[in-house]
Each structure stands twice: as structure tokens, then as C-alpha cells.
Design a protein around this motif. Structure first.
Motif, PDB file in Angstrom:
ATOM      1  N   ILE A   1       0.814  -1.214   0.000  1.00 11.06           N
ATOM      2  CA  ILE A   1       0.000   0.000   0.000  1.00 11.06           C
ATOM      3  C   ILE A   1       0.846   1.262   0.000  1.00 11.06           C
ATOM      4  O   ILE A   1       0.481   2.272  -0.624  1.00 11.06           O
ATOM      5  CB  ILE A   1      -0.973   0.000   1.215  1.00 11.06           C
ATOM      6  CG1 ILE A   1      -2.014   1.110   1.073  1.00 11.06           C
ATOM      7  CG2 ILE A   1      -0.213   0.109   2.512  1.00 11.06           C
ATOM      8  CD1 ILE A   1      -2.933   0.940  -0.118  1.00 11.06           C
ATOM      9  N   GLU A   2       2.019   1.218   0.648  1.00  9.92           N
ATOM     10  CA  GLU A   2       2.877   2.402   0.677  1.00  9.92           C
ATOM     11  C   GLU A   2       3.405   2.735  -0.721  1.00  9.92           C
ATOM     12  O   GLU A   2       3.384   3.901  -1.145  1.00  9.92           O
ATOM     13  CB  GLU A   2       4.052   2.195   1.643  1.00  9.92           C
ATOM     14  CG  GLU A   2       4.922   3.435   1.811  1.00  9.92           C
ATOM     15  CD  GLU A   2       6.045   3.252   2.829  1.00  9.92           C
ATOM     16  OE1 GLU A   2       6.715   4.250   3.146  1.00  9.92           O
ATOM     17  OE2 GLU A   2       6.240   2.119   3.309  1.00  9.92           O
ATOM     18  N   VAL A   3       3.831   1.725  -1.452  1.00 10.37           N
ATOM     19  CA  VAL A   3       4.341   1.941  -2.807  1.00 10.37           C
ATOM     20  C   VAL A   3       3.196   2.313  -3.754  1.00 10.37           C
ATOM     21  O   VAL A   3       3.362   3.166  -4.634  1.00 10.37           O
ATOM     22  CB  VAL A   3       5.095   0.696  -3.317  1.00 10.37           C
ATOM     23  CG1 VAL A   3       5.493   0.861  -4.774  1.00 10.37           C
ATOM     24  CG2 VAL A   3       6.328   0.451  -2.459  1.00 10.37           C
ATOM     25  N   ILE A   4       2.039   1.699  -3.578  1.00  9.75           N
ATOM     26  CA  ILE A   4       0.880   2.034  -4.414  1.00  9.75           C
ATOM     27  C   ILE A   4       0.527   3.512  -4.260  1.00  9.75           C
ATOM     28  O   ILE A   4       0.307   4.220  -5.251  1.00  9.75           O
ATOM     29  CB  ILE A   4      -0.328   1.153  -4.047  1.00  9.75           C
ATOM     30  CG1 ILE A   4      -0.072  -0.296  -4.482  1.00  9.75           C
ATOM     31  CG2 ILE A   4      -1.611   1.679  -4.702  1.00  9.75           C
ATOM     32  CD1 ILE A   4      -1.116  -1.288  -3.995  1.00  9.75           C
ATOM     33  N   LYS A   5       0.485   4.000  -3.021  1.00  6.92           N
ATOM     34  CA  LYS A   5       0.194   5.417  -2.783  1.00  6.92           C
ATOM     35  C   LYS A   5       1.279   6.306  -3.375  1.00  6.92           C
ATOM     36  O   LYS A   5       1.000   7.358  -3.965  1.00  6.92           O
ATOM     37  CB  LYS A   5       0.073   5.689  -1.284  1.00  6.92           C
ATOM     38  CG  LYS A   5      -1.181   5.127  -0.638  1.00  6.92           C
ATOM     39  CD  LYS A   5      -1.216   5.466   0.853  1.00  6.92           C
ATOM     40  CE  LYS A   5      -2.498   4.977   1.511  1.00  6.92           C
ATOM     41  NZ  LYS A   5      -2.519   5.311   2.966  1.00  6.92           N
ATOM     42  N   LEU A   6       2.513   5.882  -3.228  1.00  6.90           N
ATOM     43  CA  LEU A   6       3.661   6.656  -3.696  1.00  6.90           C
ATOM     44  C   LEU A   6       3.614   6.849  -5.218  1.00  6.90           C
ATOM     45  O   LEU A   6       3.745   7.975  -5.721  1.00  6.90           O
ATOM     46  CB  LEU A   6       4.951   5.928  -3.302  1.00  6.90           C
ATOM     47  CG  LEU A   6       6.296   6.617  -3.536  1.00  6.90           C
ATOM     48  CD1 LEU A   6       6.425   7.844  -2.659  1.00  6.90           C
ATOM     49  CD2 LEU A   6       7.431   5.634  -3.236  1.00  6.90           C
ATOM     50  N   ILE A   7       3.410   5.759  -5.950  1.00  7.66           N
ATOM     51  CA  ILE A   7       3.412   5.828  -7.407  1.00  7.66           C
ATOM     52  C   ILE A   7       2.124   6.465  -7.932  1.00  7.66           C
ATOM     53  O   ILE A   7       2.133   7.189  -8.931  1.00  7.66           O
ATOM     54  CB  ILE A   7       3.611   4.434  -8.032  1.00  7.66           C
ATOM     55  CG1 ILE A   7       4.867   3.759  -7.460  1.00  7.66           C
ATOM     56  CG2 ILE A   7       3.699   4.533  -9.541  1.00  7.66           C
ATOM     57  CD1 ILE A   7       6.153   4.512  -7.701  1.00  7.66           C
TER      58      ILE A   7
END
Length: 421
Positions: free
Chosen positions: A231-237
């Protein structure tokens, strides 16, 4: 001061700043041999360059500092803060850094990426694949996925990982798809006929196909992003894709506006360029399992490298020929997009304002404006800005242990500055 983190932008001032490898074994050994072939003296004391032994190898890797400027294996320097205040860029490196050599340590990773991209993008629609191939084959250096691999391997070493994970590799592919989609759409919005000397997608296939090709690649990258299940990478990208649109809107709303300030330019540059690079480097560190301090430092590295790259690109728009640029020189200025060199020159030359606000209505007025930008110190001050951001990028790498991958990350910063040396 503007402080950019991976979560928010505090827009309130003048500067966008904030406080085991099995697949590449042969390349790594080759690169390591060149590291050992250089001879640096051991010097003691604070700020000196020292030799240390990397834990996972029997080679010796130099610890770069911010107080000395010595040659690297690629011909550049790590300690770019040692460049004189006057920014004599030609003095800090005698030998140009080769992009191909720069990414040699992740060459196998990039080769795998190229194969995977073709299967990922072309599996569903041959027309879209043809459009994507036009820009994939247009001479790009794959800088963004290379940065993903370099940070992945640098942080993997820190955490004791023997090789990259599937998620590291998928992230690199997603980043390149997003970057390619953004270029296709940028060329449509800018009505550009050439990209790196080749016809743009919309010139070859029409605007409709170009827009759909870009949309498809954004959608495809989003699907693969969701499947990473982080979820952290999904939000980031996901934020990056939003930033692209925000950057285009900011640019479109300030065309020919001679009152645009440097902080607005930097925010726009962050949205359009640095956001993706920062997300790339931070995401790579996240998939290595690095702690928040390391992931934020990698975000800062990518952000400031991206800003420095954008400033350098904007300088080259005035200093290189159309043949070198792969597009007409002064293109941004002609379209009313006022970049760092112009913003600085406007502070000294009132006549430049008159020419720009007339939207170059008179014959040869664009050529006159370009000459004024060059003669009023706009180029030199923009060079200083590029170096400032480069210094910040180098500082963010100090959290990483010495390795050939960190060396390559440092050399990437030096390579960017060499483009205006």
C-alpha cells in the motif's frame, strides 16, 4: 522554504529542498576491477577519502566525502561540493562519464527489463505496441529503471539480501511504463514533432492513437502496481500520476507570465520530472526492507537528482543545437514556458520582459530573447541552481554503505552536471 517529502509539499518559499548480486556477477566483477585499478592515497583526518573493505566482497571501495573531489571509476567525481563557487564545471572532471559505463553494473537487470517490457505492453494490442516501441526505441538511456536497480542493489546489500526480488524488477518496469506514457502525452500537449531525433508517436500514428497509447500504458502500469500489494508503494506511485497532471496544469496556466517565480518553477519541475524519480528510488528501498530513515533519504536523492536534471535540460535548451537536442533550440521559450535561465535573466533585463509578453510577435524576437538570456547571466545562475540540487542529492547517499552501486548513484549526479560542463 519549500520542504518536499514523499507525502506533501510545503509551498512557502524560494527553494525546493528539505532539510549478493548473482544476476550481475560478471559485470560487477568487471566494474570492481576498474575500482581497484585506480590508485588513491590513504589519508587520515576528518573529510579525507579512505579505503574500506565492503562486507560482501574482497574489493576495496572508496568512501566519498563532501570535502574532496577525486576521480571515480567512470571518470567523474563524487565530491561535487568541492566545485568552486564560480562553478567551473569543466575543472572537476577530466574525462566524460559514459552513461553506458554508468549502468554497466545493472546491465543484466536492464536487459531483462527490456525483454519484459515488450511482452507486458504488446500482449494485448499490436497497434499500441507499435506506438510504444516508437518511443522505447528512440534512444532513451532507461535512467529511471536503472536508478531503481542501483538503489535496490545498494539497499539490498545494506539489508543482507543476496539478490533482487520480483517486486524490485516489477517496480522498474512500472516506472518505465509510466515514464513512457508521460512522454507520449507530453508530446501531444506540446505538439512536438520530434523526440530524441525521431518522429513522435502522434506524428506517426495520429493524436487519437497517441492519447490512447499513453492511457493504455498508464492503466497497464496501475494494474501491475496494484498487484505488488504494497500500500505504501501504491500510494507513492499513484501520487506521481497525479503530479504529472498537476505539473501540466501549472505550466499551461503560467505561459508567457514574466512574474512567475523560482519557487513556482521548482514546484512544476518537481511535479513533471522529480516526482517520478523520487518515487522510483524510494520504492526500491522499500522493497529492500530498508527503514524509514533510509527510504526517506532515497526519496530526497531522487527528488534532488530529478530537479537538477530538469534544470540542466532547461539550460541545454539554450546552449545546444537542434541536432544535439533532437528538437528546435529554445522550444520552451518559444511556447511561453519560462524556465530557470529565463527567470534569472528577467531579474536583470527589462527588455526581455517586453519581448516575452509580446509572445514573440516580431520577426527574430525569439533569437533576441535567447541572446538576452545568455548575456544577462541566466545560464550561469541556472548552473548554480543545478549544482545546489546535485549537492543535496549526494548528501542523501551518505546513509548507504560504500559499494559499486553507491558509486554509480554518485556518478549519476556528476554525469548530469557534466552535460553543462
Amino acid at each position: 522554504m519549500i520542504s518536499v517529502t514523499s507525502k506533501s509539499i510545503d509551498y512557502a518559499g524560494k527553494n525546493l529542498v528539505s532539510c549478493g548480486c548473482s544476476s550481475n556477477a560478471n559485470t560487477v566483477r568487471s566494474y570492481a576491477a576498474r575500482v581497484n585499478s585506480k590508485v588513491w592515497g590513504r589519508r587520515g583526518g576528518h573529510g579525507a577519502a579512505n579505503f574500506v573493505c565492503c562486507k560482501s566482497r574482497t574489493i576495496q571501495c572508496r568512501v566519498s566525502t563532501m570535502k574532496t573531489a577525486e576521480p571515480t571509476v567512470n571518470g567523474g567525481t563524487h565530491a561535487i561540493q568541492g566545485i568552486p563557487t564560480g562553478l567551473d564545471l569543466k575543472s572537476y572532471s577530466e574525462t566524460p562519464i559514459s552513461p553506458s559505463k554508468l549502468f554497466e553494473v545493472v546491465a543484466d537487470d536492464l536487459q531483462t527489463l527490456n525483454k519484459n517490457l515488450q511482452s507486458i505492453v504488446g500482449a494485448e494490442n499490436p497497434v499500441l505496441m507499435s506506438a510504444a516501441e516508437q518511443i522505447f526505441s528512440a534512444g532513451g538511456k532507461r535512467m529511471r529503471p536503472a536508478l531503481v536497480f542501483l538503489v535496490s542493489r545498494a539497499t539490498a546489500e545494506l539489508l543482507g539480501l543476496k539478490d533482487l526480488t520480483v517486486k524490485h524488477r516489477r517496480l522498474a518496469e512500472i516506472i518505465e511504463m509510466i515514464h513512457t506514457a508521460s512522454l507520449i502525452h507530453d508530446d501531444v500537449l506540446d505538439e512536438s514533432d520530434l523526440r530524441r531525433g525521431k518522429e513522435t508517436v502522434h506524428q506517426m500514428f495520429g493524436t487519437r492513437v497517441a492519447v490512447l497509447a499513453g492511457d493504455f500504458m498508464f492503466a497497464q502500469s496501475s494494474w501491475y502496481l496494484a498487484n505488488l500489494e504494497n500500500i505504501e508503494v501504491i500510494k507513492l506511485i499513484s501520487q506521481v500520476i497525479k503530479d504529472f497532471a498537476s505539473g501540466e496544469i501549472k505550466q499551461a496556466s503560467s505561459l508567457f507570465d514574466c512574474d512567475v517565480e523560482l519557487d513556482e518553477y521548482l514546484i512544476k519541475s518537481y511535479y513533471k520530472t522529480a516526482s517520478l524519480i523520487a518515487a522510483s528510488t524510494k520504492g526500491a528501498a522499500i522493497f529492500s526492507g530498508a527503514d524509514r530513515n533510509i527510504t526517506e533519504k532515497m526519496f530526497e536523492y531522487g527528488k534532488n537528482l530529478g530537479l537538477s536534471f530538469q534544470v540542466v535540460d532547461d539550460i541545454l535548451d539554450f546552449t545546444q543545437s537542434a541536432e544535439q537536442l533532437g528538437k528546435p533550440a529554445g522550444t520552451d521559450l518559444a511556447k511561453g514556458n519560462l524556465t530557470a535561465p529565463v527567470i534569472f535573466a528577467l531579474e536583470k533585463e527589462p527588455k526581455l520582459r517586453d519581448i516575452i509578453e509580446s509572445e514573440f510577435s516580431e520577426t527574430s524576437s525569439l533569437d533576441e530573447a535567447i541572446k538576452l538570456v545568455k548575456s544577462c547571466g541566466g545560464i550561469e545562475r541556472a548552473q548554480e541552481l543545478a549544482k545546489e540540487k546535485a549537492d543535496l542529492a549526494i548528501q542523501s547517499l551518505q546513509c548507504l554503505p560504500p559499494s559499486i552501486f553507491r558509486l554509480a548513484l554518485e556518478d549519476m549526479v556528476a554525469y548530469n552536471l557534466q552535460r553543462i560542463a
